[in-house]
Enzyme design. Structure first.
Site, PDB file in Angstrom:
ATOM      1  N   LYS A  19       0.828  -1.213   0.000  1.00  0.00           N
ATOM      2  CA  LYS A  19       0.000   0.000   0.000  1.00  0.00           C
ATOM      3  C   LYS A  19       0.864   1.265   0.000  1.00  0.00           C
ATOM      4  O   LYS A  19       0.600   2.188  -0.763  1.00  0.00           O
ATOM      5  CB  LYS A  19      -0.923  -0.034   1.234  1.00  0.00           C
ATOM      6  CG  LYS A  19      -1.884   1.128   1.328  1.00  0.00           C
ATOM      7  CD  LYS A  19      -3.066   0.790   2.206  1.00  0.00           C
ATOM      8  CE  LYS A  19      -2.814   0.985   3.688  1.00  0.00           C
ATOM      9  NZ  LYS A  19      -2.815   2.394   4.108  1.00  0.00           N
ATOM     10  N   GLY A  91      -4.824   8.507   5.633  1.00  0.00           N
ATOM     11  CA  GLY A  91      -3.830   9.434   6.164  1.00  0.00           C
ATOM     12  C   GLY A  91      -2.648   9.594   5.220  1.00  0.00           C
ATOM     13  O   GLY A  91      -2.125  10.694   5.039  1.00  0.00           O
ATOM     14  N   ASP A 317       2.725  -0.422  12.071  1.00  0.00           N
ATOM     15  CA  ASP A 317       1.397  -0.908  11.673  1.00  0.00           C
ATOM     16  C   ASP A 317       1.146  -2.352  12.120  1.00  0.00           C
ATOM     17  O   ASP A 317       0.019  -2.844  11.995  1.00  0.00           O
ATOM     18  CB  ASP A 317       1.231  -0.809  10.149  1.00  0.00           C
ATOM     19  CG  ASP A 317       1.158   0.646   9.691  1.00  0.00           C
ATOM     20  OD1 ASP A 317       0.836   1.519  10.522  1.00  0.00           O
ATOM     21  OD2 ASP A 317       1.431   0.908   8.500  1.00  0.00           O
ATOM     22  N   ARG A 392      -7.026  -2.477  10.779  1.00  0.00           N
ATOM     23  CA  ARG A 392      -6.025  -3.364  11.391  1.00  0.00           C
ATOM     24  C   ARG A 392      -6.503  -3.929  12.738  1.00  0.00           C
ATOM     25  O   ARG A 392      -6.088  -5.010  13.147  1.00  0.00           O
ATOM     26  CB  ARG A 392      -4.685  -2.647  11.549  1.00  0.00           C
ATOM     27  CG  ARG A 392      -4.090  -2.237  10.204  1.00  0.00           C
ATOM     28  CD  ARG A 392      -2.595  -1.960  10.290  1.00  0.00           C
ATOM     29  NE  ARG A 392      -2.182  -1.055   9.237  1.00  0.00           N
ATOM     30  CZ  ARG A 392      -1.958  -1.410   7.972  1.00  0.00           C
ATOM     31  NH1 ARG A 392      -2.095  -2.654   7.594  1.00  0.00           N
ATOM     32  NH2 ARG A 392      -1.574  -0.512   7.082  1.00  0.00           N
TER      33      ARG A 392
HETATM   34  C1  S3P Z   1       2.835   5.245   6.034  1.00  0.00           C
HETATM   35  C2  S3P Z   1       3.447   5.727   7.141  1.00  0.00           C
HETATM   36  C3  S3P Z   1       3.048   5.377   8.512  1.00  0.00           C
HETATM   37  C4  S3P Z   1       2.107   4.171   8.544  1.00  0.00           C
HETATM   38  C5  S3P Z   1       1.063   4.254   7.485  1.00  0.00           C
HETATM   39  C6  S3P Z   1       1.702   4.312   6.109  1.00  0.00           C
HETATM   40  C7  S3P Z   1       3.340   5.656   4.704  1.00  0.00           C
HETATM   41  O1  S3P Z   1       2.375   6.470   9.089  1.00  0.00           O
HETATM   42  O2  S3P Z   1       1.518   4.035   9.804  1.00  0.00           O
HETATM   43  O3  S3P Z   1       0.198   3.139   7.541  1.00  0.00           O
HETATM   44  O4  S3P Z   1       3.020   5.005   3.696  1.00  0.00           O
HETATM   45  O5  S3P Z   1       4.099   6.635   4.639  1.00  0.00           O
HETATM   46  P1  S3P Z   1       3.180   7.635   9.880  1.00  0.00           P
HETATM   47  O6  S3P Z   1       4.041   8.315   8.922  1.00  0.00           O
HETATM   48  O7  S3P Z   1       2.118   8.533  10.446  1.00  0.00           O
HETATM   49  O8  S3P Z   1       3.931   6.915  10.951  1.00  0.00           O
END
Ligand code: S3P
Length: 432
Positions: A19, A91, A317, A392
């Protein structure tokens, strides 16, 4: 649904496309002049949100015969969208694309679902403000967000103290449309796919690690080459099957074509320390990323482990599923400093704790450290899982049925589509 506590995992498994890499290949492919093509893209809802938003911003992305074809434009040429940009639950999409928008001279409005609307954005905007972009946010931190990108973005030096690949990548993407040299000092090592992909695209980037810091230098004097990219299997999805196999003696699975990037495989090291019998084979490098096949042949019960604070970013994660392993491992496991887990799709630290307790596991939280007092006995189970639609949490507590006398009750499991739409299908194929 029958109880899973007498089952094992057996067979060959191909995890879906990663992903994190899928988001980046869509975004960076859109910044490269010409045609890029991508196979094995994650078709999770999060990544599909990235595709949808990049299209609204002017990228030409099509799916033809299972391949994603992207016709990109150079940095700084995004179109001003007619409508607001809706990022759903994702996010990574919103934080990365906010970086891109901060150095495009357009105005945009960004929104998301309930969970995303309660997650902090200031951690990204406080850096991007310095370039001259203007941000309007609810309480200066939350969605909805309006961005007026900078017309004259200046290259700067950044220090990033929160361990977050999303913040780092947002800054890196903003740098693509600045004239000159951008440097970043990161205080802990987080996933580095943006760095590696930019290198694959022949961009002028240097990155190195020295002591606990990572240094990145981006020199904006070259165009990005387009990509012909095959996305490797997602370790964060595979982690559910690998952990499930490690829980039950006699399980034997082969995971093919999994991303084996050092910033992503902390969970494998943790499981190995706990006594999981995991072997790594056929390591190879494709598109500057390490890929491998993983063999799990479980022969004994797991034991407890201590995961130090500086090891958490490499398995951030995977803490929910590792907490299930810890419940079934003999002794006290401690996951140290899980503060970042409180600002994920849900407050994961709190939900892990509450659900483990309900399931009959002895655990407590002290100063953001999660303590789990595990043993190899079946847990009572039968708990009504509180998941707040966090994918998750749902997948972890579904697998927890393997260590419970009674099944847990999970109402509405549809949110697994956020990251892993075929989770139940893949799990059911392996369970024997
Ligand atoms: C991700 C970074 C992580 C992770 C998210 C995917 C990414 O988040 O938890 O599922 O692809 O850059 P954070 O940067 O907030 O730690």
């Amino acid at each position: 649904m029958s109880v899973l506590n007498n089952k094992k995992l057996k067979g060959v498994y191909m995890p879906p496309g990663d992903k994190s890499i899928s988001h980046r290949v869509i975004i960076l492919g859109s910044q490269a002049v010409g045609k890029s093509s991508v196979t094995n893209l994650s078709e999770s809802e999060d990544v599909l949100n990235t595709v949808k938003v990049m299209k609204q911003l002017g990228s030409n992305i099509k799916k033809i015969d299972g391949k994603y074809i992207i016709f990109g434009l150079p940095p700084g040429t995004l179109f001003e969208p007619k409508k607001e940009l809706n990022f759903g639950n994702s996010g990574t999409s919103i934080r990365l694309i906010t970086g891109l928008l901060s150095t495009n001279n357009i105005k945009t409005k960004l929104v998301g679902d309930k969970s995303l609307s309660s997650r902090p954005m200031k951690r990204v905007t406080e850096h991007l403000k310095r370039i001259g972009a203007v941000f309007i946010l609810k309480k200066n931190n939350f969605l909805p967000m309006t961005i007026k990108g900078s017309a004259n973005p200046i290259p700067l030096n950044y220090e990033i103290s929160i361990p977050s690949a999303q913040i780092k990548s947002a800054v890196m993407l903003s740098a693509l449309n600045t004239l000159g040299k951008v440097t970043i000092k990161e205080f802990s090592s987080t996933r580095d796919h943006t760095e590696r992909m930019l290198k694959t695209m022949n961009y002028n980037i240097l990155f190195k690690e020295k002591k606990e810091f990572r240094y990145i230098t981006m020199n904006n004097d070259k165009e990005l080459n387009s990509l012909n990219y095959k996305v490797a299997g997602d370790p964060s999805s595979a982690a559910f099957m690998i952990t499930a196999a490690s829980l039950k003696i006699g399980s034997k699975i082969k995971v093919k074509n999994m991303l084996y990037n050092p910033t992503r495989i902390g969970f494998l090291l943790t499981l190995k320390k706990m006594g999981a019998n995991i072997e790594i084979k056929n390591k190879r490098i494709v598109h500057n990323e390490v890929i491998a096949d993983i063999f799990v042949h479980q022969k004994k019960q797991l034991k407890s482990v201590i995961v130090e604070a500086n090891e958490v970013p490499q398995q951030i994660d995977e803490i929910p599923i590792l907490s299930i392993a810890a419940s079934f491992a003999k002794g006290e496991t401690i996951f140290k400093d899980l503060k970042e887990l409180t600002v994920k799709e849900s407050n994961r630290l709190d939900l892990i704790y509450q659900n483990l307790k309900k399931m009959g596991v002895d655990c407590f939280i002290k100063n953001y450290d999660l303590h789990i007092i595990g043993n190899n006995n079946l847990k009572a189970g039968g708990a009504k899982i509180i998941h707040n639609f966090d994918h998750r949490i749902v997948m972890s507590f579904y697998i927890a049925n393997m260590i419970c006398s009674k099944n847990n009750i999970i109402i509405d499991k549809s949110c697994v589509k956020t990251s892993y739409p075929q989770f139940f299908k893949d799990f059911n194929t392996l369970i024997k």
